[in-house]
Each structure stands twice: as C-alpha cells, then as structure tokens.
Design a protein around this motif. Structure first.
Motif, PDB file in Angstrom:
ATOM      1  N   PHE A  37       0.924  -1.133   0.048  1.00 36.20           N
ATOM      2  CA  PHE A  37       0.018  -0.109  -0.035  1.00 36.20           C
ATOM      3  C   PHE A  37       1.031   1.262   0.048  1.00 36.20           C
ATOM      4  O   PHE A  37       2.053   1.082   0.416  1.00 36.20           O
ATOM      5  CB  PHE A  37      -0.996  -0.075   1.051  1.00 36.20           C
ATOM      6  N   ARG A  38       0.407   2.479  -0.255  1.00 33.01           N
ATOM      7  CA  ARG A  38       0.989   3.574  -0.190  1.00 33.01           C
ATOM      8  C   ARG A  38       0.140   4.778   0.350  1.00 33.01           C
ATOM      9  O   ARG A  38      -1.133   4.775   0.170  1.00 33.01           O
ATOM     10  CB  ARG A  38       1.642   3.788  -1.452  1.00 33.01           C
ATOM     11  N   GLN A  39       0.996   5.764   0.723  1.00 28.78           N
ATOM     12  CA  GLN A  39       0.101   6.799   1.293  1.00 28.78           C
ATOM     13  C   GLN A  39       0.912   8.133   1.249  1.00 28.78           C
ATOM     14  O   GLN A  39       1.972   8.362   1.624  1.00 28.78           O
ATOM     15  CB  GLN A  39      -0.127   6.780   2.784  1.00 28.78           C
ATOM     16  N   ALA A  40       0.322   9.225   0.414  1.00 34.41           N
ATOM     17  CA  ALA A  40       1.044  10.406   0.274  1.00 34.41           C
ATOM     18  C   ALA A  40       0.323  11.523   0.889  1.00 34.41           C
ATOM     19  O   ALA A  40      -0.732  11.122   1.510  1.00 34.41           O
ATOM     20  CB  ALA A  40       0.830  10.850  -1.282  1.00 34.41           C
ATOM     21  N   PRO A  41       1.160  12.628   1.487  1.00 37.22           N
ATOM     22  CA  PRO A  41       0.612  13.534   2.443  1.00 37.22           C
ATOM     23  C   PRO A  41      -0.685  13.915   2.074  1.00 37.22           C
ATOM     24  O   PRO A  41      -0.973  14.352   1.004  1.00 37.22           O
ATOM     25  CB  PRO A  41       1.783  14.508   2.200  1.00 37.22           C
ATOM     26  N   GLY A  42      -1.840  14.096   3.031  1.00 32.35           N
ATOM     27  CA  GLY A  42      -3.065  14.250   2.832  1.00 32.35           C
ATOM     28  C   GLY A  42      -3.935  13.458   2.192  1.00 32.35           C
ATOM     29  O   GLY A  42      -5.030  13.743   2.048  1.00 32.35           O
ATOM     30  N   ASN A  43      -3.275  12.354   1.795  1.00 33.49           N
ATOM     31  CA  ASN A  43      -4.240  11.246   1.346  1.00 33.49           C
ATOM     32  C   ASN A  43      -4.424  10.024   1.950  1.00 33.49           C
ATOM     33  O   ASN A  43      -3.597   9.927   2.999  1.00 33.49           O
ATOM     34  CB  ASN A  43      -3.820  10.782  -0.157  1.00 33.49           C
ATOM     35  N   VAL A  93       4.784   7.242   1.065  1.00 41.45           N
ATOM     36  CA  VAL A  93       5.472   6.310   1.941  1.00 41.45           C
ATOM     37  C   VAL A  93       4.408   4.837   1.431  1.00 41.45           C
ATOM     38  O   VAL A  93       3.578   4.722   1.543  1.00 41.45           O
ATOM     39  CB  VAL A  93       5.112   6.696   3.257  1.00 41.45           C
ATOM     40  N   TYR A  94       5.566   3.940   1.213  1.00 42.78           N
ATOM     41  CA  TYR A  94       5.153   2.518   0.738  1.00 42.78           C
ATOM     42  C   TYR A  94       5.017   1.536   2.108  1.00 42.78           C
ATOM     43  O   TYR A  94       6.045   1.599   2.762  1.00 42.78           O
ATOM     44  CB  TYR A  94       5.989   2.197  -0.272  1.00 42.78           C
ATOM     45  N   TYR A  95       4.127   0.951   2.237  1.00 41.53           N
ATOM     46  CA  TYR A  95       4.102  -0.075   3.366  1.00 41.53           C
ATOM     47  C   TYR A  95       3.505  -1.523   2.841  1.00 41.53           C
ATOM     48  O   TYR A  95       2.857  -1.554   1.825  1.00 41.53           O
ATOM     49  CB  TYR A  95       2.749   0.282   4.200  1.00 41.53           C
ATOM     50  N   CYS A  96       4.062  -2.565   3.373  1.00 40.81           N
ATOM     51  CA  CYS A  96       3.819  -3.864   3.142  1.00 40.81           C
ATOM     52  C   CYS A  96       3.104  -4.283   4.347  1.00 40.81           C
ATOM     53  O   CYS A  96       3.138  -3.822   5.393  1.00 40.81           O
ATOM     54  CB  CYS A  96       5.148  -4.854   2.939  1.00 40.81           C
ATOM     55  N   ALA A  97       2.011  -5.332   4.108  1.00 42.56           N
ATOM     56  CA  ALA A  97       1.134  -5.640   5.048  1.00 42.56           C
ATOM     57  C   ALA A  97       0.884  -7.118   4.821  1.00 42.56           C
ATOM     58  O   ALA A  97       0.702  -7.483   3.801  1.00 42.56           O
ATOM     59  CB  ALA A  97      -0.031  -4.878   5.028  1.00 42.56           C
TER      60      ALA A  97
END
Length: 127
Positions: A37-43, A93-97
């Motif tokens: 997954f990924r998360q950009a600022p504000g998203n 930011v990329y996350y593994c899960a």
C-alpha cells in the motif's frame, strides 16, 4: 509477534526504477497473502498490489498496472515490489502488510483486511 521491515525506498528521477523489499518474521509467512500500500501526504492509504500465498497470483491498482510487479520468496520470508517507469505521482510512503486470514484465497485490496504493517519506506520521484 509479527514484524515487517521494508527497505529500498529513495529518491529517483521520473522514468527510473526502484525495488522495495519487505522481510517478515513471527508467523508462517508462506501461508499469508501479502500486500503493498502507499500513502501520500494528505491522502488516504491506498492499495498498490497483492500477491497470493499459494500460487503467485497477483492483483494491481490500475494506476500501477504494467509498471509495478509484486513477487515473493517464501524461503526468505520476503515480498518485493519492483517499480519501473516511476512517475512523480508515485511519490508516497510505501507499506507492506500481511493479510489477517491465513490461507486466504481471495486477493484483497482494503487496508482493513490486513492486520500487520511495516513502518513504511519513503519513495520520492522527481520530475
């Protein structure tokens, strides 16, 4: 206790490539589907890719299809994300899960379906 540790992020120019790795410990890695997954600022956190625990089947977000490839090595308890043709909009930011259900056969894309997460690795793509 499950631990997931990502690595491989960094700064790259548009059109470049990066390979992310995620090493897992704490339970039988080879029987759980793994996601990125990924998360950009504000998203909100968004789905990128998922790979089956059993047969290598994978699914991708439309935004990365044809550019990113997810793979896994169950002997090394590691899942990878090869990212090619990177774009500035891939910056996040990329996350593994790890999927919360052992032996899950349906490839799932909702964060709520994953119970263990890594700390994340920053990917920045410059234009």
């Amino acid at each position: 206790q499950v631990q997931l540790v990502e690595s491989g992020g960094g700064l790259v120019q548009a059109g470049g490539s990066l390979r992310l790795s995620c090493v897992a410990s704490g339970r039988t890695f080879g029987t759980y589907a793994m996601g990125w997954f990924r998360q950009a600022p504000g998203n909100e956190r968004e789905f990128v890719a998922v790979i089956s625990w059993s047969n290598g089947a994978a699914a991708y977000a439309d935004s990365v299809k044809g550019r990113f490839t997810i793979s896994r090595d169950n002997m090394k308890n590691t899942v990878y994300l090869q990212m090619n043709s990177l774009k500035p909009e891939d910056t996040a930011v990329y996350y593994c899960a790890e999927d919360r259900a052992q032996g899950q056969r349906v490839l799932r894309a909702r964060p709520v379906d994953y119970d263990y997460w890594g700390q994340g690795t920053q990917v920045t793509v410059s234009s």
